[in-house]
Design a protein around this motif. Structure first.
Motif, PDB file in Angstrom:
ATOM      1  N   TYR A 757       1.115  -1.316   0.218  1.00 49.58           N
ATOM      2  CA  TYR A 757      -0.204  -0.247   0.126  1.00 49.58           C
ATOM      3  C   TYR A 757       1.304   1.682  -0.067  1.00 49.58           C
ATOM      4  N   GLN A 758       0.868   1.978  -0.892  1.00 50.46           N
ATOM      5  CA  GLN A 758       1.481   3.002  -1.326  1.00 50.46           C
ATOM      6  C   GLN A 758       0.934   4.660  -1.094  1.00 50.46           C
ATOM      7  N   PHE A 759       1.878   5.683  -0.231  1.00 50.50           N
ATOM      8  CA  PHE A 759       1.475   6.801   0.515  1.00 50.50           C
ATOM      9  C   PHE A 759       2.035   7.702   0.810  1.00 50.50           C
ATOM     10  N   GLU A 760       1.803   9.085  -0.088  1.00 44.80           N
ATOM     11  CA  GLU A 760       3.264  10.301  -0.611  1.00 44.80           C
ATOM     12  C   GLU A 760       3.079  10.651   0.871  1.00 44.80           C
ATOM     13  N   ASN A 761       4.388  11.384   1.219  1.00 43.40           N
ATOM     14  CA  ASN A 761       5.024  11.382   2.401  1.00 43.40           C
ATOM     15  C   ASN A 761       4.145  12.692   2.748  1.00 43.40           C
TER      16      ASN A 761
END
Length: 862
Positions: A757-761
């Motif tokens: 699961y990808q999150f933008e900081n």
């Protein structure tokens, strides 16, 4: 009648032998028959085998006079043997004979042994096992005699041998107690007394009671009849007296051996001389007499096998009298003779290494230390000490090379142009002379090669033919005619001589090149021109290579100054060579170094001044640091000496530990920034390479493989001689080629898969809240051992990862399951808890995208 008498006599003899062979009858004939057969047949051969085995041990044993000699000449082999295995065939034979005597001739009647030689058989059995280093069975044999034959005439010897066996089994206290009792209760004489006291002395030595051992060795030396043993006991006494610092008493013991001269082995005689000479005091003794004494030892032809030790002793004497050149000659002479003695070889190499180190010839010293290691036993404390010293010398060689080269360049630059050209002219003239000498040697070798076949052919003709006198009936053309009687051959020889040697005058030394006429001079001039042509022999070639730009000169100065700083620290910390360290650091401060090197150099100089007792200089340097650098950690240490630097929160060690903790917490950007600041702050400190390698690792985690490779390569080149630099070099050679592979692996070749699961900081999404929900859902899955992690991908992206799935389809199915609607208690669908987009990937491919930061390339393949 004669035949009748013979028959009767034969029958009587058979009957007599048959009767006497019985071991069940306690008769005079029976007892003596078996006793004589035991003594003069079986035991006789057994004792011969035992002595042969002992001689074999003595021949294999090499006395180590560098250490305290053992009382008994015997090498203990630590090799493990099976119970049925023997180490020596002679001892095996002696044991067989002893057992045969016991089994075939033992006369145990009514619980008593009637064959008075059986105790001798058991004694032989015990000795054979003892020398075969099977001490427990040997002890059993001796105890058997003690139990069954207490009245044996050999009982005192048995008791001594039993305690020798106990001592070999590390029961020294028990052996001391029982031998002391034996000496008190029995009136031992001669060799028995010598054996008992010698055994007791060895037991005392084993328990470190060397003073008690001296008394026992004196008794043993006085009563033994064996000259070899007497010499050994005196030599050990001399060694013990030397340990106690009683040189005069030690010399008396060595003189006892010297007085026996050829009655003892030559090795004891020579080593007694050398041990005695070691006690000579060069400050008070007569140097001329002592020199003559050593010279006699050297020149004595009988001492040739021991020249290695004699040369070493002479070298030590010259070293003590400050004659270094002579001592070096004799150390090298000792090396040519000391091949069997590895310890002496190591001593010679190490001493020569130390001498060259003191002369600042570090490469030569390093070569000697390398040779020292080859002569030492690996994995021992002395070996590790020399190995560490050699490794430390690598740094010295490296930085001394930089300092010497850069100093030479800077000195040349400071000279006027005319003097620079003069230096290079001298250099090129030397190169020309060397080139000419090489060319002449080459031409001479070529001429000899051409002339040798003719000479050999002529010699063969002269040897194989008969010389004919004038008027001989053989014609000139006949085969085998002597060379000078063949006109055509003489003419041919003259022409060949002119071709090869030119026109030579009939005079002495006609072969000399200077005697050649005609073409010789021209040829030589041509050779000179050909050899000395080229840029190599032009002074301007070297002049043009001198740096002229200010930036280049400044770079050379900085590199030289940093080398001086490193040398000062190395000499101070690793070698305790405070004078050398002082010279390097003081020279550095006069060379206008960078600001980053000034303060640590002054602090190290302060410590050196304290060590050398230069109180005034130490006080001045301390005041300078406190006044001009009041906020530095060095000033704080000087103002508060009780605070340990290692415990100070501002110390580099503590800062590094805290920074490493942030690295493990994936705070890579902060690690990189902080590491760069600390590298500047602690420039010149030994901990800087640690910060560099930590920064490289953090960059690799944040920016990928190329950044990591660049950082590791920088550490390997900049800090080549530090521990971190060497590890970086190993990474480049071994790990980097494997890490460079970025081709993705087929899914069917992987065992484990992940859901990402990808999150933008920069987004407002709460990663921690998502992870908490995900963990609750993962715990519901009982058929897989699933785990989760939060991994930083780059400065802008963070991954939440589910690990432990077994197939790519299973990973996708698991993620879809989390997205499906659940039902509440009333059967109505509820909103899914995990709706975020995902992608599935195998564990090997996940490692590749993290290492090379090529996520987009992977997603394009899906």
């Amino acid at each position: 009648m004669k035949t009748h008498y013979k028959t009767v006599l034969l029958l009587f003899s058979v009957l007599f032998i048959t009767q006497s062979c019985s071991r069940k009858k306690d008769k005079f004939i029976n007892r003596n028959f078996h006793a004589l057969g035991t003594k003069y047949n079986i035991l006789f051969n057994g004792n011969i085998a035992l002595e042969k085995g002992k001689d074999g041990i003595n021949n294999e044993f090499t006395e180590n006079f560098w250490e305290l000699l053992p009382v008994e000449r015997m090498v203990i082999n630590n090799q493990v043997f099976l119970p049925s295995e023997n180490k020596n065939a002679d001892f095996d034979r002696a044991e067989e004979k002893a057992i045969k005597a016991i089994q075939k001739h033992g006369m145990n009647i009514d619980g008593k042994e009637k064959n008075y030689q059986i105790d001798e058989a058991y004694l032989l059995l015990g000795k054979a096992r003892y020398f075969d280093q099977r001490f427990v069975p040997a002890l059993a044999a001796f105890n058997n005699i003690m139990n069954k034959y207490p009245t044996s005439d050999k009982i005192n010897q048995v008791k001594i041998w039993r305690e020798k066996s106990s001592m070999r089994l590390d029961n020294n206290e028990g052996a001391i107690k029982k031998i002391k009792r034996l000496l008190k209760e029995e009136d031992l004489k001669d060799q028995d007394l010598a054996d008992a006291t010698a055994t007791l002395a060895q037991a005392y030595i084993n328990v470190k009671s060397n003073d008690s051992a001296l008394t026992q060795l004196a008794i043993a030396a006085a009563h033994t009849k064996v000259k070899r043993e007497k010499a050994r006991y005196h030599y050990i006494k001399g060694q013990l007296y030397n340990e106690f610092g009683k040189k005069d008493s030690a010399n008396l013991e060595f003189n006892e051996i010297i007085d026996m001269h050829r009655q003892v082995p030559r090795s004891f005689y020579i080593n007694a001389h050398i041990a005695k000479s070691n006690n000579f005091d060069v400050t008070d003794g007569n140097l001329e007499e002592f020199t003559e004494y050593l010279t006699k030892l050297e020149e004595n032809r009988e001492n040739r096998p021991f020249l290695d030790k004699i040369y070493y002793r002479i070298a030590e004497f010259h070293k003590a009298t400050m004659s270094d050149s002579l001592s070096e000659v004799y150390y090298n002479k000792s090396l040519t003779k000391s091949k069997p003695d590895k310890y002496l070889t190591a001593l010679n190499y190490e001493t020569l290494g130390d001498m060259y180190f003191d002369r600042n010839s570090y490469k030569t010293a390093g070569a000697y230390y390398d040779s020292t290691l080859t002569a030492m036993v690996p994995r021992t404390k002395p070996y590790r000490v020399i190995k560490k010293k050699r490794e430390n010398l690598d740094d010295v060689i490296y930085y001394e090379g930089i300092a010497q080269v850069n100093d030479s360049i800077l000195n040349l630059i400071s000279l006027p142009k005319e003097e620079q050209l003069a230096v290079f002219t001298t250099l090129t003239e030397g190169l020309k002379k060397q080139a000419l000498a090489d060319e002449e040697q080459k031409q001479s070798a070529s001429k000899n090669k051409e002339s040798n076949p003719i000479s050999v052919s002529n010699n063969r003709n002269m040897i194989s033919t008969k010389k004919l006198r004038p008027g001989s009936t053989r014609t000139a053309n006949q085969p085998g005619l002597f060379y000078f009687y063949n006109p055509s051959t003489v003419a041919y020889g003259k022409n060949e001589f002119l071709k090869l040697w030119g026109d030579r005058a009939l005079q002495d030394n006609w072969r000399s090149s200077s005697k050649r006429a005609g073409l010789t001079d021209t040829t030589k001039e041509t050779a000179v021109v050909n050899v000395t042509e080229g840029e190599k022999f032009n002074p301007e070639t070297y002049f043009a290579t001198l740096p002229t730009k200010d930036t280049e000169i400044d770079s050379i100065k900085k590199e030289r100054n940093f080398a001086y700083y490193q040398l000062g620290v190395i000499y101070k910390e690793k070698f305790k060579e405070y004078q050398l360290a002082k010279f390097k650091l003081e020279t550095l401060l006069t060379n206008n170094p960078e600001d980053r090197l000034i303060l640590p150099s002054k602090y190290n100089l302060y410590r050196i001044y304290v060590e050398l007792g230069l109180s005034q200089k130490a006080d001045v340097t301390k005041a300078d640091i406190i006044k001009n650098y009041p906020d530095s950690r060095y000033a704080e240490i000087l103002l508060n000496p009780q605070s340990a630097l290692s415990k100070d929160e501002n110390s580099p060690e503590v800062i590094y530990t805290n920074l490493y903790r942030k690295y493990t917490n994936q705070e890579y950007a902060e690690v990189i920034a902080t590491a760069e600041a600390q590298i500047k702050k602690f420039e010149g400190d030994a901990i800087v390479p640690k910060f560099e390698i930590l920064k490289a690792s953090a960059k690799g985690r944040l920016y990928g493989f190329e950044a990591y490779k660049e950082g590791v390569n920088y550490v390997a080149l900049t800090y080549a001689n530090s521990e971190e630099g060497k590890k970086a070099q190993q990474i480049i050679q071994n790990a980097i080629p494997a890490l460079a592979k970025k081709e993705f692996v087929a899914d069917d070749q992987a065992k484990y898969f992940n859901v990402i699961y990808q999150f933008e900081n920069k987004s407002d999404e709460d990663v921690n809240a998502f992870v908490e929900i995900l963990n609750k859902e993962v715990k519901k899955i009982k058929y897989f051992e699933l785990t989760t992690s939060v991994d930083l991908y780059d400065e802008n992206t963070t991954f939440v990862v589910v690990h432990g799935l077994k197939s790519i389809g299973g990973a996708s199915g698991f993620a879809e399951l989390l997205k499906s609607n659940d039902l509440d208690k009333k059967g109505k669908p509820v909103k899914p808890k995990i709706t975020k987009p995902y992608f599935a990937i195998s564990s090997p491919n996940y490692t590749i995208i993290q290492r090379h930061k090529n996520l987009n390339a992977y997603l394009k393949l899906q």
